[in-house]
Motif scaffolding. Structure first.
Motif, PDB file in Angstrom:
ATOM      1  N   UNK A 177       0.806  -1.216   0.000  1.00 22.78           N
ATOM      2  CA  UNK A 177       0.000   0.000   0.000  1.00 22.78           C
ATOM      3  C   UNK A 177       0.843   1.272   0.000  1.00 22.78           C
ATOM      4  N   UNK A 178       2.043   1.191   0.555  1.00 21.73           N
ATOM      5  CA  UNK A 178       2.922   2.362   0.613  1.00 21.73           C
ATOM      6  C   UNK A 178       4.170   2.070  -0.214  1.00 21.73           C
ATOM      7  N   UNK A 179       5.192   1.522   0.420  1.00 25.07           N
ATOM      8  CA  UNK A 179       6.396   1.078  -0.280  1.00 25.07           C
ATOM      9  C   UNK A 179       7.122   0.091   0.616  1.00 25.07           C
ATOM     10  N   UNK A 180       7.919  -0.810   0.024  1.00 18.44           N
ATOM     11  CA  UNK A 180       8.691  -1.742   0.857  1.00 18.44           C
ATOM     12  C   UNK A 180       9.613  -1.009   1.836  1.00 18.44           C
ATOM     13  N   UNK A 181      10.168   0.113   1.400  1.00 17.05           N
ATOM     14  CA  UNK A 181      11.069   0.879   2.261  1.00 17.05           C
ATOM     15  C   UNK A 181      10.316   1.448   3.469  1.00 17.05           C
ATOM     16  N   UNK A 182       9.131   1.982   3.222  1.00 15.01           N
ATOM     17  CA  UNK A 182       8.320   2.511   4.318  1.00 15.01           C
ATOM     18  C   UNK A 182       7.940   1.407   5.292  1.00 15.01           C
ATOM     19  N   UNK A 183       7.534   0.250   4.767  1.00 18.22           N
ATOM     20  CA  UNK A 183       7.165  -0.877   5.630  1.00 18.22           C
ATOM     21  C   UNK A 183       8.353  -1.322   6.474  1.00 18.22           C
ATOM     22  N   UNK A 184       9.552  -1.339   5.877  1.00 15.87           N
ATOM     23  CA  UNK A 184      10.759  -1.718   6.616  1.00 15.87           C
ATOM     24  C   UNK A 184      11.055  -0.721   7.729  1.00 15.87           C
ATOM     25  N   UNK A 185      10.816   0.559   7.478  1.00 19.78           N
ATOM     26  CA  UNK A 185      11.017   1.590   8.495  1.00 19.78           C
ATOM     27  C   UNK A 185      10.067   1.380   9.665  1.00 19.78           C
ATOM     28  N   UNK A 186       8.792   1.163   9.370  1.00 24.30           N
ATOM     29  CA  UNK A 186       7.795   0.940  10.415  1.00 24.30           C
ATOM     30  C   UNK A 186       8.135  -0.330  11.193  1.00 24.30           C
ATOM     31  N   UNK A 187       8.538  -1.363  10.484  1.00 23.77           N
ATOM     32  CA  UNK A 187       8.907  -2.638  11.112  1.00 23.77           C
ATOM     33  C   UNK A 187      10.047  -2.429  12.106  1.00 23.77           C
ATOM     34  N   UNK A 188      11.058  -1.690  11.703  1.00 22.97           N
ATOM     35  CA  UNK A 188      12.197  -1.419  12.584  1.00 22.97           C
ATOM     36  C   UNK A 188      11.788  -0.575  13.781  1.00 22.97           C
ATOM     37  N   UNK A 189      10.947   0.436  13.558  1.00 22.22           N
ATOM     38  CA  UNK A 189      10.488   1.286  14.656  1.00 22.22           C
ATOM     39  C   UNK A 189       9.638   0.504  15.659  1.00 22.22           C
ATOM     40  N   UNK A 190       8.965  -0.541  15.200  1.00 17.39           N
ATOM     41  CA  UNK A 190       8.184  -1.388  16.092  1.00 17.39           C
ATOM     42  C   UNK A 190       9.043  -2.423  16.802  1.00 17.39           C
ATOM     43  N   UNK A 191      10.341  -2.456  16.452  1.00 21.38           N
ATOM     44  CA  UNK A 191      11.262  -3.355  17.145  1.00 21.38           C
ATOM     45  C   UNK A 191      11.434  -4.705  16.507  1.00 21.38           C
ATOM     46  N   UNK A 192      10.873  -4.890  15.311  1.00 17.75           N
ATOM     47  CA  UNK A 192      11.048  -6.140  14.575  1.00 17.75           C
ATOM     48  C   UNK A 192      12.302  -6.041  13.730  1.00 17.75           C
ATOM     49  N   UNK A 193      13.003  -7.128  13.576  1.00 15.19           N
ATOM     50  CA  UNK A 193      14.187  -7.137  12.724  1.00 15.19           C
ATOM     51  C   UNK A 193      13.743  -7.024  11.284  1.00 15.19           C
ATOM     52  N   UNK A 194      14.305  -6.079  10.573  1.00 10.78           N
ATOM     53  CA  UNK A 194      13.922  -5.859   9.161  1.00 10.78           C
ATOM     54  C   UNK A 194      14.501  -6.931   8.274  1.00 10.78           C
TER      55      UNK A 194
END
Length: 194
Positions: A177-194
Motif C-alpha cells: 500500500x505504501x512502499x517496501x522501504x516505508x514498511x521496513x522503516x515501520x517494522x524497525x520502529x516497532x522493534x522487529x528485525x527488518x
C-alpha cells in the motif's frame, strides 16, 4: 489516504486482527502517515474466539468499496462459529467486490476460507493453517493450489499459515500500500528485525 478495512467475523482471533490495527496505526504515526484502518462486521458487536467482544466501526452494509485500498481478513475458530459467518453471502459479496475493483486482500490462517468461498482463489496459489493437514486439503477442495509456504501472494491476494505469520502479513500489506522501504522503516520502529 489509503484506507484498510478489517473484516471481523464471529469467532475471529484477536491477535490476527490486532496486527493489522497496530501496523497500520504505527504507519499513521511513524511511517508515511498515509494509512488508516476501519473495522466492519455483520453486526456492530462481534464475539471473538475465546469470548472477547469487539465493536466495529461499520456494518458490512455501510461499506463503500471504492473508499478502501485493501481488505484484511483474520482467521478464527469453528468452535466459536467462525465458519457460520465466514460463508455468509454478505461476506462473500464484500470479498468479491474488493477483488473485482483490484484491491489488496490479506488473510491470515483460516481467513483464507471466506476468501476461497468467494471464488477468487480458484485456480490460484494459496495456503492456510498448516499444522492440521485437513484444513489445507479442505482449501484445496475449494479450488486453491496449495503451496507449502508460510505466506503466499497471488494476484493481490495474500494467504498465510497460522497466527505466527500474522504480523508479517500486515507488514507485507503495508509494503504494497505504501512502499517496501516505508514498511521496513515501520517494522524497525516497532522493534522487529527488518
Amino acid at each position: 489516504m489509503k484506507k484498510v478495512l478489517l473484516l471481523l467475523i464471529e469467532g475471529f482471533e484477536f491477535y490476527e486482527a490486532s496486527v493489522f490495527i497496530d501496523v497500520i496505526g504505527w504507519n499513521m504515526m511513524e511511517g508515511d502517515q498515509n494509512t488508516r484502518l476501519y473495522t466492519c462486521g455483520l453486526s456492530k458487536e462481534v464475539n471473538s474466539a475465546f469470548g472477547q467482544k469487539a465493536v466495529t466501526d461499520y456494518l458490512l452494509s455501510d461499506i463503500v468499496i471504492a473508499e478502501y485500498a485493501a481488505l484484511a481478513v483474520p482467521g478464527g475458530f469453528g468452535e466459536y462459529r467462525f465458519y457460520e459467518q465466514a460463508y455468509d453471502d454478505a461476506v462473500t459479496k464484500l470479498i468479491l467486490a474488493f477483488h473485482q475493483e483490484d484491491k489488496w486482500i490479506a488473510s491470515v490462517c483460516a481467513g483464507a476460507f471466506p476468501v476461497a468461498q468467494s471464488g477468487i482463489l480458484s485456480g490460484r496459489s494459496g495456503t492456510t493453517y498448516n499444522l492440521e493437514p485437513g484444513m489445507q486439503d479442505q482449501l484445496h477442495q475449494m479450488g486453491v493450489q496449495i503451496r507449502q509456504e508460510p505466506i503466499v501472494t497471488d494476484s493481490k491476494i495474500i494467504t498465510s499459515w497460522n497466527p505466527s505469520t500474522a504480523v508479517e502479513v500486515a507488514f507485507q500489506l503495508l509494503g504494497h500500500l505504501t512502499s517496501p522501504e516505508n514498511a521496513a522503516t515501520v517494522k524497525a520502529l516497532m522493534g522487529f528485525t527488518a
